[in-house]
Design an enzyme around this catalytic site. Structure first.
Site, PDB file in Angstrom:
ATOM      1  CB  THR A   1       0.777   0.663   4.889  1.00  0.00           C
ATOM      2  OG1 THR A   1       1.883   0.869   5.771  1.00  0.00           O
ATOM      3  CG2 THR A   1       0.721   1.818   3.905  1.00  0.00           C
ATOM      4  N   GLY A   2      -0.788  -1.768   6.316  1.00  0.00           N
ATOM      5  CA  GLY A   2      -0.676  -2.906   7.222  1.00  0.00           C
ATOM      6  C   GLY A   2      -1.951  -3.727   7.244  1.00  0.00           C
TER       7      GLY A   2
ATOM      8  N   GLY B   1     -10.279  -3.886   2.427  1.00  0.00           N
ATOM      9  CA  GLY B   1      -9.525  -3.648   3.653  1.00  0.00           C
ATOM     10  C   GLY B   1      -9.796  -2.247   4.164  1.00  0.00           C
ATOM     11  CG  ASP B   2      -6.540  -0.364   6.163  1.00  0.00           C
ATOM     12  OD1 ASP B   2      -6.290  -1.148   5.224  1.00  0.00           O
ATOM     13  OD2 ASP B   2      -5.655   0.263   6.762  1.00  0.00           O
TER      14      ASP B   2
ATOM     15  NE  ARG C   1      -8.970  -7.513   3.065  1.00  0.00           N
ATOM     16  CZ  ARG C   1      -7.975  -6.627   3.132  1.00  0.00           C
ATOM     17  NH1 ARG C   1      -7.578  -5.984   2.065  1.00  0.00           N
ATOM     18  NH2 ARG C   1      -7.369  -6.381   4.266  1.00  0.00           N
TER      19      ARG C   1
ATOM     20  CB  THR D   1      -0.945   0.025   1.237  1.00  0.00           C
ATOM     21  OG1 THR D   1      -1.633  -1.191   1.328  1.00  0.00           O
ATOM     22  CG2 THR D   1      -1.927   1.163   1.212  1.00  0.00           C
TER      23      THR D   1
ATOM     24  N   GLY E   1      -5.283  -4.523   7.337  1.00  0.00           N
ATOM     25  CA  GLY E   1      -6.462  -3.681   7.190  1.00  0.00           C
ATOM     26  C   GLY E   1      -7.579  -4.012   8.158  1.00  0.00           C
TER      27      GLY E   1
HETATM   28  N1  ASP Z   1      -3.948  -2.102   4.463  1.00  0.00           N
HETATM   29  C1  ASP Z   1      -4.030  -2.830   3.238  1.00  0.00           C
HETATM   30  C2  ASP Z   1      -5.238  -3.704   3.251  1.00  0.00           C
HETATM   31  O1  ASP Z   1      -5.558  -4.256   4.283  1.00  0.00           O
HETATM   32  C3  ASP Z   1      -2.879  -3.691   2.966  1.00  0.00           C
HETATM   33  C4  ASP Z   1      -1.570  -3.057   3.079  1.00  0.00           C
HETATM   34  O2  ASP Z   1      -1.376  -2.040   3.703  1.00  0.00           O
HETATM   35  O3  ASP Z   1      -0.678  -3.617   2.470  1.00  0.00           O
HETATM   36  O4  ASP Z   1      -5.814  -3.913   2.213  1.00  0.00           O
END
Ligand code: ASP
Length: 379
Positions: free
Chosen positions: A270-271, A249-250, A247, A219, A273
């Site tokens: 990022t991370g 995510g955040d 799906r 991300t 989600g």
């Molecule tokens: N936050 C993103 C998600 O959950 C993934 C990511 O940050 O790599 O889709």
């Protein structure tokens, strides 16, 4: 091996104290973004200097990784869902006009950050998803293209041919029926064999296997403040690799993956989600700053909330990763991470006239998951 509870608290308290001792410095204009935006900071800063709008400057950063087929966490070349289809998410907030736009689960369109902006500018809605979002993008002149690169297709095939029950069909981390996965060690032999058969070059095999064993997060988020204190934020992603189709995510969720308030500041994530949605991370951070916390305190407080939701249990938290990028309206900023990253410290990128990487403050020392598994890892 489990880290003892006492050791964990001592380590995390020390890390928190060290993090809190660092201070951010307010200076404007300033751009903060995830480390994969570093290469595009110059063009964004130049645009900002020439009077570009703060959101447009942020888009100059995040469209870099969207266009780059080698960045497999965003846009073209992003790792696909479990059916081998790339699905992208993005959202943006424009501080000066207090508007927002978002798209989720978009196929075949590379620059979803720009599509999110188009939703904001050309519709009365905030969020479009799936096929409707794709059709909207095409109607706005965005080209349809195949987003799955040959490299990403091969890594996906490796995953498909070797995955076990440790995929996204399991319960959420920490749910009553959740159990920690067994060691990856036995799967390594098979993964190596299949990777070789698929023709994944030897020097890329370890990386491809890592992505199968530890579905990556990537991300890019970017927040921008100009000299006048106008502020905007934008986040874009291909989401978690091998996710279940549909799906979200955040990243496309206003208040989780990105939140900007013209009176206070901006934050993005990022991370993992799913974890970030549960704490409405970006919104929580901005509200913390509104109540007087520094950017770093606001981010650390939100990370502690994630840890608290998991009862500070390391067997659960080691499967969670989270980085927040935080910018206050006065130019004060911070990057904070749930995990330090061990030897490879988690970083973020900043440009305030000088472009640089900085190391994230962190809550826990170490890595969310050590790989390859080895008896020497401290778990
Ligand atoms: N936050 C993103 C998600 O959950 C993934 C990511 O940050 O790599 O889709």
């Amino acid at each position: 091996m489990e880290i003892s509870r006492r050791k964990f608290f001592v380590a995390s308290a020390a890390a928190t104290a060290a993090a809190n001792a660092r201070s951010s410095n307010g200076k404007r204009p300033l751009i903060i973004c995830a480390a994969n935006g570093y290469r595009y900071l110059d063009r964004a800063f130049e645009a900002l200097h020439s009077g570009a709008d703060t959101l447009d400057a942020g888009l100059k950063v995040v469209t870099g990784p969207e266009d780059d087929p080698a960045d497999d966490s965003v846009g073209l070349g992003g790792l696909p869902n479990e059916e081998g289809v790339v699905e992208l998410d993005a959202c943006c907030m424009h501080g000066p006009t207090r508007r927002a736009g978002s798209v989720g689960g978009v196929r075949n369109i590379k620059n979803v950050s720009l599509v999110a902006k188009a939703v904001m500018e050309h519709t009365g809605h905030v969020m479009l998803v799936g096929e409707g979002a794709e059709r909207f993008a095409v109607s706005m002149g965005f080209p349809r293209e195949n987003l799955l690169t040959e490299h990403s297709r091969k890594v996906w095939t490796l995953w498909r041919e070797t995955h076990s029950n440790q995929d996204w069909w399991g319960p959420q981390v920490g749910a009553p029926n959740w159990t920690a996965p067994e060691s990856h060690a036995e799967r390594l032999v098979k993964l190596n064999e299949v990777a070789a058969n698929l023709g994944i070059p030897e020097d890329q095999r370890a990386d491809a296997i890592h992505k199968v064993l530890v579905p990556p997060t990537g991300t890019i988020h970017c927040s921008v403040v100009n000299a006048a204190g106008e502020i905007s934020g934008v986040t874009t992603t291909s989401g978690l690799a091998w996710k279940i189709p549909g799906r979200l995510g955040d990243s496309p969720i206003i208040g989780a993956g990105c939140y900007t308030d013209a009176d206070v500041g901006s934050a993005g994530a990022t991370g993992s989600g799913e974890e970030n949605i549960k704490v409405a991370g970006a919104h929580t951070i901005v509200e913390n700053m509104r109540r007087g916390m520094s950017p770093q305190e606001a981010g650390m407080d939100t990370l502690k909330r994630i840890a608290h939701y998991h009862k500070d249990d390391q067997t659960q938290l080691k499967y969670v990763s989270m980085i927040y990028y935080i910018l206050r309206k006065d130019g004060a900023y911070a990057g904070v991470s749930l995990w330090s990253g061990g030897d490879r410290k988690r970083r973020f990128a900043v440009h305030d006239g000088e472009k640089r990487y900085e190391t994230c403050a962190f809550l826990f020392d170490g890595n969310p998951i050590e790989w390859p598994p080895s008896p020497n890892v401290p778990w």
